[in-house]
Design a protein around this motif. Sequence first.
Motif, short mmCIF file in Angstrom:
data_model
loop_
_atom_site.label_atom_id
_atom_site.label_comp_id
_atom_site.label_asym_id
_atom_site.label_seq_id
_atom_site.Cartn_x
_atom_site.Cartn_y
_atom_site.Cartn_z
N UNK A 127 13.35 3.59 -10.32
CA UNK A 127 13.27 2.15 -10.50
C UNK A 127 12.22 1.57 -9.53
N UNK A 128 11.36 0.80 -10.07
CA UNK A 128 10.27 0.23 -9.28
C UNK A 128 10.76 -0.96 -8.46
N UNK A 129 10.31 -1.03 -7.20
CA UNK A 129 10.58 -2.20 -6.35
C UNK A 129 9.42 -3.16 -6.54
N UNK A 130 9.71 -4.39 -6.92
CA UNK A 130 8.65 -5.39 -7.08
C UNK A 130 8.00 -5.63 -5.71
N UNK A 131 6.67 -5.77 -5.67
CA UNK A 131 6.00 -5.98 -4.37
C UNK A 131 6.58 -7.15 -3.58
N UNK A 132 6.98 -8.22 -4.25
CA UNK A 132 7.54 -9.39 -3.54
C UNK A 132 8.83 -9.05 -2.80
N UNK A 133 9.50 -7.96 -3.18
CA UNK A 133 10.77 -7.57 -2.57
C UNK A 133 10.60 -6.56 -1.43
N UNK A 134 9.36 -6.14 -1.15
CA UNK A 134 9.15 -5.19 -0.07
C UNK A 134 9.48 -5.84 1.27
N UNK A 135 10.09 -5.07 2.16
CA UNK A 135 10.64 -5.62 3.40
C UNK A 135 9.60 -6.04 4.43
N UNK A 136 8.56 -5.23 4.61
CA UNK A 136 7.59 -5.50 5.67
C UNK A 136 6.47 -6.39 5.12
N UNK A 137 6.21 -7.54 5.78
CA UNK A 137 5.19 -8.46 5.26
C UNK A 137 3.78 -7.87 5.17
N UNK B 123 2.98 -4.64 4.77
CA UNK B 123 2.98 -3.66 3.68
C UNK B 123 3.03 -4.37 2.33
N UNK B 124 3.82 -5.41 2.24
CA UNK B 124 3.88 -6.21 1.00
C UNK B 124 2.50 -6.75 0.65
N UNK B 125 1.78 -7.29 1.65
CA UNK B 125 0.44 -7.83 1.42
C UNK B 125 -0.54 -6.71 1.04
N UNK B 126 -0.39 -5.53 1.65
CA UNK B 126 -1.24 -4.37 1.34
C UNK B 126 -1.09 -4.00 -0.14
N UNK B 127 0.15 -3.84 -0.58
CA UNK B 127 0.42 -3.47 -1.98
C UNK B 127 -0.12 -4.54 -2.92
N UNK B 128 0.13 -5.81 -2.60
CA UNK B 128 -0.37 -6.90 -3.44
C UNK B 128 -1.90 -6.89 -3.52
N UNK B 129 -2.57 -6.67 -2.40
CA UNK B 129 -4.04 -6.66 -2.39
C UNK B 129 -4.59 -5.49 -3.21
N UNK C 234 2.85 1.48 -7.63
CA UNK C 234 4.19 1.10 -8.07
C UNK C 234 5.18 1.75 -7.11
N UNK C 235 5.85 0.94 -6.28
CA UNK C 235 6.73 1.45 -5.24
C UNK C 235 8.10 1.81 -5.82
N UNK C 236 8.54 3.05 -5.54
CA UNK C 236 9.84 3.51 -6.00
C UNK C 236 10.90 3.42 -4.91
N UNK C 237 10.48 3.54 -3.63
CA UNK C 237 11.45 3.60 -2.54
C UNK C 237 10.76 3.17 -1.26
N UNK C 238 11.51 2.51 -0.38
CA UNK C 238 10.98 2.19 0.94
C UNK C 238 11.99 2.59 1.99
N UNK C 239 11.49 2.91 3.18
CA UNK C 239 12.34 3.25 4.33
C UNK C 239 11.61 2.79 5.59
N UNK C 240 12.23 3.08 6.77
CA UNK C 240 11.65 2.65 8.05
C UNK C 240 11.31 1.17 8.05
#
Length: 108
Positions: free
Chosen positions: A1-11, A13-19, A63-69
């Motif tokens: 299941x893909x994690x939507x970029x807006x839901x990524x925990x680290x700001x 990293x979220x901006x990196x994926x969005x860019x 497309x992010x499937x999982x995040x940790x740390x």
Amino acid sequence: MTIQPAKLSDPAVRAFVNAVNAHDREGFLALLAPDATMSDDGSDRDLADWIDREIFSSHGHIDVDNESRGGRALVARYRNDTWGEMNTRWSFTVDEDGRIARFETGQA
């Protein structure tokens, strides 16, 4: 299941994926610390050359499937026009200013 970029925990990293996904080279570069470094499959690479070749000139997409740390480690499906789609891992070091000082990627 893909994690939507807006839901990524680290700001950062979220901006990196969005860019990356928006093909926003200028925005991407603004996220990096001035002396940022990176590695691919365990080997340090020239950052400017790598991002041009692997992300921007080849239409990279994450497309992010999982995040940790705390959101600073990702497992994702990465695709570009050169290599197609592959399962990848990403690890980020974020400096005290909230900019990405280093990222490491490779096949998962």
